[in-house]
Each structure stands twice: as structure tokens, then as C-alpha cells.
Write a protein that holds these residues in place. Structure first.
Motif, PDB file in Angstrom:
ATOM      1  N   LEU A   1      80.815 -51.862 -68.755  1.00 27.78           N
ATOM      2  CA  LEU A   1      80.033 -51.665 -67.533  1.00 27.78           C
ATOM      3  C   LEU A   1      80.618 -52.476 -66.380  1.00 27.78           C
ATOM      4  CD1 LEU A   1      77.592 -50.494 -66.082  1.00 27.78           C
ATOM      5  CD2 LEU A   1      76.251 -52.441 -66.939  1.00 27.78           C
ATOM      6  N   GLN A   2      81.009 -53.692 -66.687  1.00 25.71           N
ATOM      7  CA  GLN A   2      81.605 -54.521 -65.651  1.00 25.71           C
ATOM      8  C   GLN A   2      82.896 -53.901 -65.128  1.00 25.71           C
ATOM      9  OE1 GLN A   2      82.253 -58.560 -66.872  1.00 25.71           O
ATOM     10  NE2 GLN A   2      83.036 -59.200 -64.873  1.00 25.71           N
ATOM     11  N   LYS A   3      83.702 -53.369 -66.033  1.00 31.98           N
ATOM     12  CA  LYS A   3      84.939 -52.710 -65.607  1.00 31.98           C
ATOM     13  C   LYS A   3      84.642 -51.465 -64.790  1.00 31.98           C
ATOM     14  CE  LYS A   3      87.825 -54.249 -69.482  1.00 31.98           C
ATOM     15  NZ  LYS A   3      88.623 -53.808 -70.658  1.00 31.98           N
ATOM     16  N   TYR A   4      83.632 -50.673 -65.239  1.00 28.91           N
ATOM     17  CA  TYR A   4      83.284 -49.462 -64.500  1.00 28.91           C
ATOM     18  C   TYR A   4      82.756 -49.796 -63.104  1.00 28.91           C
ATOM     19  CZ  TYR A   4      83.762 -46.790 -68.829  1.00 28.91           C
ATOM     20  OH  TYR A   4      84.260 -46.195 -69.955  1.00 28.91           O
TER      21      TYR A   4
ATOM     22  N   TYR B   1      84.337 -48.473 -59.806  1.00 33.49           N
ATOM     23  CA  TYR B   1      83.541 -47.723 -58.845  1.00 33.49           C
ATOM     24  C   TYR B   1      83.635 -48.345 -57.456  1.00 33.49           C
ATOM     25  CZ  TYR B   1      79.443 -45.865 -56.486  1.00 33.49           C
ATOM     26  OH  TYR B   1      78.595 -45.289 -55.576  1.00 33.49           O
ATOM     27  N   GLN B   2      83.526 -49.663 -57.400  1.00 30.93           N
ATOM     28  CA  GLN B   2      83.646 -50.329 -56.109  1.00 30.93           C
ATOM     29  C   GLN B   2      85.021 -50.101 -55.495  1.00 30.93           C
ATOM     30  OE1 GLN B   2      82.666 -54.416 -56.886  1.00 30.93           O
ATOM     31  NE2 GLN B   2      80.468 -53.990 -57.187  1.00 30.93           N
ATOM     32  N   TRP B   3      86.042 -50.099 -56.322  1.00 29.33           N
ATOM     33  CA  TRP B   3      87.401 -49.862 -55.818  1.00 29.33           C
ATOM     34  C   TRP B   3      87.546 -48.432 -55.303  1.00 29.33           C
ATOM     35  CZ3 TRP B   3      91.346 -46.518 -57.062  1.00 29.33           C
ATOM     36  CH2 TRP B   3      92.579 -46.785 -56.489  1.00 29.33           C
ATOM     37  N   LEU B   4      86.962 -47.472 -56.089  1.00 34.41           N
ATOM     38  CA  LEU B   4      87.046 -46.076 -55.676  1.00 34.41           C
ATOM     39  C   LEU B   4      86.276 -45.840 -54.377  1.00 34.41           C
ATOM     40  CD1 LEU B   4      86.606 -44.218 -59.091  1.00 34.41           C
ATOM     41  CD2 LEU B   4      88.663 -44.308 -57.685  1.00 34.41           C
ATOM     42  N   CYS B   5      85.094 -46.464 -54.247  1.00 34.58           N
ATOM     43  CA  CYS B   5      84.333 -46.318 -53.002  1.00 34.58           C
ATOM     44  C   CYS B   5      85.122 -46.863 -51.826  1.00 34.58           C
ATOM     45  CB  CYS B   5      82.994 -47.046 -53.114  1.00 34.58           C
ATOM     46  SG  CYS B   5      81.806 -46.221 -54.193  1.00 34.58           S
ATOM     47  N   LYS B   6      85.730 -48.009 -52.027  1.00 36.16           N
ATOM     48  CA  LYS B   6      86.532 -48.599 -50.953  1.00 36.16           C
ATOM     49  C   LYS B   6      87.723 -47.711 -50.625  1.00 36.16           C
ATOM     50  CE  LYS B   6      88.961 -52.822 -49.657  1.00 36.16           C
ATOM     51  NZ  LYS B   6      90.205 -52.146 -49.305  1.00 36.16           N
ATOM     52  N   GLU B   7      88.373 -47.185 -51.666  1.00 32.76           N
ATOM     53  CA  GLU B   7      89.537 -46.304 -51.439  1.00 32.76           C
ATOM     54  C   GLU B   7      89.105 -45.009 -50.752  1.00 32.76           C
ATOM     55  OE1 GLU B   7      93.651 -45.303 -51.758  1.00 32.76           O
ATOM     56  OE2 GLU B   7      92.502 -47.179 -51.949  1.00 32.76           O
ATOM     57  N   HIS B   8      87.940 -44.491 -51.186  1.00 32.93           N
ATOM     58  CA  HIS B   8      87.435 -43.260 -50.574  1.00 32.93           C
ATOM     59  C   HIS B   8      87.144 -43.477 -49.090  1.00 32.93           C
ATOM     60  CE1 HIS B   8      85.267 -39.508 -50.106  1.00 32.93           C
ATOM     61  NE2 HIS B   8      84.200 -40.164 -49.684  1.00 32.93           N
ATOM     62  N   ASN B   9      86.484 -44.579 -48.789  1.00 33.21           N
ATOM     63  CA  ASN B   9      86.187 -44.882 -47.384  1.00 33.21           C
ATOM     64  C   ASN B   9      87.460 -45.114 -46.589  1.00 33.21           C
ATOM     65  OD1 ASN B   9      83.417 -44.664 -47.770  1.00 33.21           O
ATOM     66  ND2 ASN B   9      83.200 -46.818 -48.344  1.00 33.21           N
ATOM     67  N   ASP B  10      88.429 -45.763 -47.228  1.00 34.75           N
ATOM     68  CA  ASP B  10      89.712 -45.987 -46.542  1.00 34.75           C
ATOM     69  C   ASP B  10      90.400 -44.667 -46.246  1.00 34.75           C
ATOM     70  OD1 ASP B  10      89.301 -48.675 -46.585  1.00 34.75           O
ATOM     71  OD2 ASP B  10      90.553 -49.055 -48.346  1.00 34.75           O
TER      72      ASP B  10
END
Length: 489
Positions: A74-77, A81-90
Motif C-alpha cells: 500500500l505504501q508503494k502504491y 499514485y502520488q508520482w503518477l498524479c504529479k506526472e499527469h499534472n506536469d
């Protein structure tokens, strides 16, 4: 005897005591057996419980281990997820742009830009970019402006010459080059002949870019053309799309586009014309040295009297005609992008079949609608016969000879014939036999089609295959076409 009785008494007492002892022994034996059996059962149950407890401990340990693994996953996910959200926003905020699509056949830059040639094109591009950037607020420095002007360059150039906007056609070409050279994201695109080409390209580009999250807004320069209304209605089914689409006001917004409730934007007044191109040319016919003999009454005819909308006469002074109106509102829609010659004044020769009093009476007693009755056309019977003889591929192109050069690439009719004035009138009469698809709602002054039936004689529609609906015949008309009720606009 007493001794014997006493002994019997002792024996009896002993016997009684022996029975009691035997009973006690059996009770003790039974108690011992019960205790042994109970102890054995308890021992078995204890072992079962011990085994179950051991299994529970193992299961508990497995659960603890599994929970720990799940927590780690869960911690890895969560981190992923936070990385993907940041990448998506970027990605969404990377290279943001505003797309400007202009139908160049209707939204036209002002004359002073065009007359400057290349420099005017560059300056117009800079001014346009600056005007759009001001609408971006705080993000103006990070948002790219992409502009595409799409038009039929050759047809638009000729229309500008007729309007008097330019004298030298190379000026407008230079202007388009300057506009394209000003910015890498600015293009003036020539789609060639055919009105629908510009429309189709703008619609497809708008659809494609609206699916791109980097495209923050789509601005459409289409305020002059009601043909885009169904396209906007389709897009506006999605409210998110509607919020990202805006119409630039140049020519006043037509009612059909206004009804879509689209957002509009008015740019500075020195960028675009707020009126349509007009045909300001004038044809002057010099009188011949000697007047030709008057045609005989036997072969001179006139179409029935009608409105002041579309008479065709041998000589005419051309009025102003809107380039955008002709290319979008003519009915049936012409497949050309050249401005059409406007209507000519009524021929001075009165119709041979009706007196002025009869014409005036007809106009007073019957008005088919807003447009009124078509003006009569004087024609020569011999010229009409010559035109009728032409069949199939020898037929003359109505659009070419009545409204201006035909630019339809696949037109199958003749364009290189030089008809006489009488033949031109005959062509006009034959074109008038076809109903205008807009009927009495037609707004095109130079429309070559009929807006009321031209085949009426003595209260009878003489055409056996008349295409006009009953509403475009005078009340009480009798018909040779048995299927007249099936006719519609």
C-alpha cells in the motif's frame, strides 16, 4: 431358642452389612471408571485445543506477515499514485496552448493590414497574438498561442479585388506569407476551391484539439457562418467541451450560432472587419452605334411578373453583394467560393403577356411570402429553343453564366461557350423553373432559382411536372401536375 434367634439376628445383620459393602464397592468402581473416562475425554479435548491453538498461532502469524506485506505494498502504491498524479499534472501543464481557428473566407483582417503586404501580415499576427495573450491572465507567459487561418486563397483574393480592398492580388499573398512567417505556430492555410473544404478542416481540427488536455481553449472565427451551428450543438452535449470553446466576434454573430449559447469574445476593433466583402464593381455597357432592330412580338416572351429580387437584363449596374452571404446562404448552395454577380434592375421592356395594370393587380392580390414575387425575365423564343437543344454534357452551367465563374472542380457542364444576351436570359428562365430550397425565406438577392411558380397562365399551372409547392402558387390555381400536393420546399 433365644440363642438361636440371636445368632440368626447377627447373621441377618451381617448379611445386610455385606450387601451394603458390595453396593459401596460397585459405586466406587463406577466412580473410578467414570473419572477415568472423563479424564481421557478431557485429555483428548485438551490435545485438540492445543493443536487448534497452535494452528491459530500459525494463522495469526501468517495474518501478521500478510498485513505487513499489504502495508508495504500500500505504501508503494501510494507513492506510485502520488508520482503518477504529479506526472499527469506536469504533462497537462506542459506546453499548454490556446488554439485559434479562423474561417478566413468570412473573418477577414482589416484592409490596412493587408495593404502592407508581408509586414502587414507579420504585424497582424503580432497584434492577434497580443490580443489573445491578454485573455490568458496570469498564465500568458506560459501559454502558447496557435493560430490557423483557413481559406480559399484564390477566391478570397478575387473577392477582395471586387470589394476594392486591394488592387494588386500579390499584396494579399504577401500578407499571408507575412502572417505565416511571424510565428512558428501561426499558419495561413490555402485549402483551394470549394466552400466545404475550409469548414471541414476547421471542424476536424477543433474536434482533435479538444481531446488534447494541453489545449486549454479553442477559439473559432466563424461568427459569419450559420453552417457551424449543428457542429457546435453536437460538441456542446459535453459541458466540459462547451467551457473550452469560444467564438470570436468579427462579423456580427448570426442567429443560428447565437442560439447555441456559445461563449463569445470580442477582440480589439482594429484587427478584423465587422462587415462582409462586397462586390463594388460596375459593368457599363456602351450603346451600339446603330440600334439593332426590335425583336418581333412573335418571338419575344416574358416570364410571369414577380418580385424585385432577381431579374436578369441585358445591361445592369451591379449592386453590393456579400461574399460570405453568397457562399453560405445561396439556395441551393452553390459549390463555389467566388462572389456572385448581384441582381440587375428590371428590364425596361415590359412583359408582352401582361399589361402594367395586370401586373400591379396580381402583386396586390397575392403575396407568396416575405420575398414576394420574382421579377419577370424577357426572353427570345429562338434563343430559348437553342438552349433547350443542349443535352447532357452540352448543357450550359447555370452558375457559371448567371452568377460568376464556376469553381466546381467536377462540374460536368459547359463553361467555354459564349452565349448571347438573349441566351443568357433564356438560361435564367430555365433556372427559374427550379424552386429555391429556401423559398420565400431566401435572403440572396442574386439567387437564380424560383421563389414562386413561373408557369402560371390564366389561373392554370401549365407545367405538367411543376416542382413548386402549392404555397408558391396563387390561391385557386388549377394544376396540370397531378402530384402537386407532394411537392415541398
Amino acid at each position: 431358642m433365644a440363642a438361636v434367634d440371636e445368632l440368626r439376628g447377627f447373621a441377618q445383620r451381617y448379611h445386610t452389612i455385606s450387601q451394603q459393602r458390595d453396593t459401596t464397592d460397585r459405586l466406587i468402581e463406577e466412580l473410578l471408571l467414570y473419572c477415568e473416562r472423563t479424564e481421557r475425554q478431557l485429555r483428548e479435548e485438551k490435545e485438540i485445543l492445543i493443536n487448534e491453538l497452535r494452528d491459530c498461532r500459525l494463522d495469526l502469524q501468517d495474518a501478521v506477515n500478510t498485513r505487513r506485506e499489504h502495508q508495504q505494498r500500500l505504501q508503494k502504491y501510494e507513492e506510485s499514485y502520488q508520482w503518477l498524479c504529479k506526472e499527469h499534472n506536469d504533462l497537462r501543464d506542459r506546453n499548454p496552448y490556446v488554439l485559434l481557428l479562423i474561417d478566413g473566407d468570412g473573418l477577414i483582417f482589416k484592409d490596412h493590414w493587408i495593404r502592407q503586404g508581408v509586414e502587414g501580415g507579420k504585424n497582424a499576427a503580432y497584434a492577434l497574438r497580443s490580443a489573445i495573450s491578454k485573455q490568458c491572465g496570469d498564465r500568458a507567459d506560459s501559454v502558447e498561442i496557435v493560430a490557423k487561418v483557413i481559406a480559399n486563397l484564390s477566391g478570397l483574393t478575387r473577392a477582395m479585388q471586387k470589394d476594392g480592398c486591394i488592387d494588386n492580388p500579390s499584396l494579399f499573398k504577401d500578407f499571408t506569407l507575412g502572417f505565416t512567417q511571424a510565428k512558428a505556430s501561426f499558419d495561413f492555410i490555402d485549402v483551394g476551391k470549394g466552400k466545404e473544404r475550409a469548414d471541414s478542416k476547421i471542424k476536424e481540427l477543433a474536434r482533435w484539439h479538444l481531446q488534447n488536455h494541453n489545449c486549454k481553449q479553442v477559439l473559432l472565427g466563424i461568427s459569419h457562418d450559420s453552417g457551424y451551428a449543428p457542429f457546435l450543438d453536437e460538441l456542446f452535449q459535453d459541458e466540459k467541451v462547451k467551457a473550452r470553446l469560444t467564438i470570436i466576434e468579427g462579423v456580427p454573430l448570426v442567429k443560428e450560432l447565437e442560439d447555441t449559447k456559445a461563449h463569445t469574445l470580442a477582440l480589439p476593433g482594429d484587427l478584423f472587419r465587422n462587415d462582409k466583402l462586397q462586390d463594388r464593381t460596375t459593368i457599363v455597357t456602351r450603346p451600339p452605334a446603330s440600334a439593332p432592330p426590335a425583336p418581333s412580338a412573335a418571338n419575344v416572351y416574358a416570364s410571369p411578373a414577380s418580385s424585385t429580387s432577381s431579374a436578369i437584363a441585358p445591361t445592369a449596374s451591379l449592386n453590393n453583394t456579400s461574399y460570405a452571404t453568397i457562399t453560405s446562404s445561396a439556395s441551393p448552395p452553390p459549390q463555389i467560393t467566388m462572389p456572385l454577380p448581384p441582381k440587375a434592375p428590371l428590364a425596361k421592356t415590359r412583359p408582352a403577356t401582361q399589361s402594367p395594370a395586370q401586373t400591379k393587380t396580381l402583386q396586390q392580390t397575392w403575396n407568396p411570402g416575405p420575398r414576394g414575387l420574382d421579377e419577370p425575365i424577357i426572353f427570345n423564343a429562338q434563343a430559348m429553343e437553342e438552349i433547350r437543344k443542349r443535352k447532357d454534357t452540352k448543357k450550359l452551367c447555370n452558375n457559371h453564366y448567371l452568377r460568376g465563374p464556376c469553381n466546381k472542380e467536377d462540374c460536368a457542364f459547359v463553361h467555354n461557350y459564349q452565349p448571347s444576351k438573349e441566351e443568357i436570359n433564356a438560361i435564367a428562365v430555365l433556372a427559374r423553373l427550379n424552386p429555391c430550397t429556401n423559398g420565400q425565406d431566401c435572403l440572396v438577392d442574386s439567387c437564380i432559382y424560383g421563389h414562386n411558380c413561373p408557369s402560371i397562365k390564366d389561373g392554370v399551372c401549365c407545367h405538367p411536372y411543376c416542382k413548386f409547392p402549392e404555397s408558391l402558387h396563387p390561391p385557386g390555381t388549377r394544376y396540370k401536375n397531378a402530384h402537386i400536393k407532394a411537392n415541398k420546399y
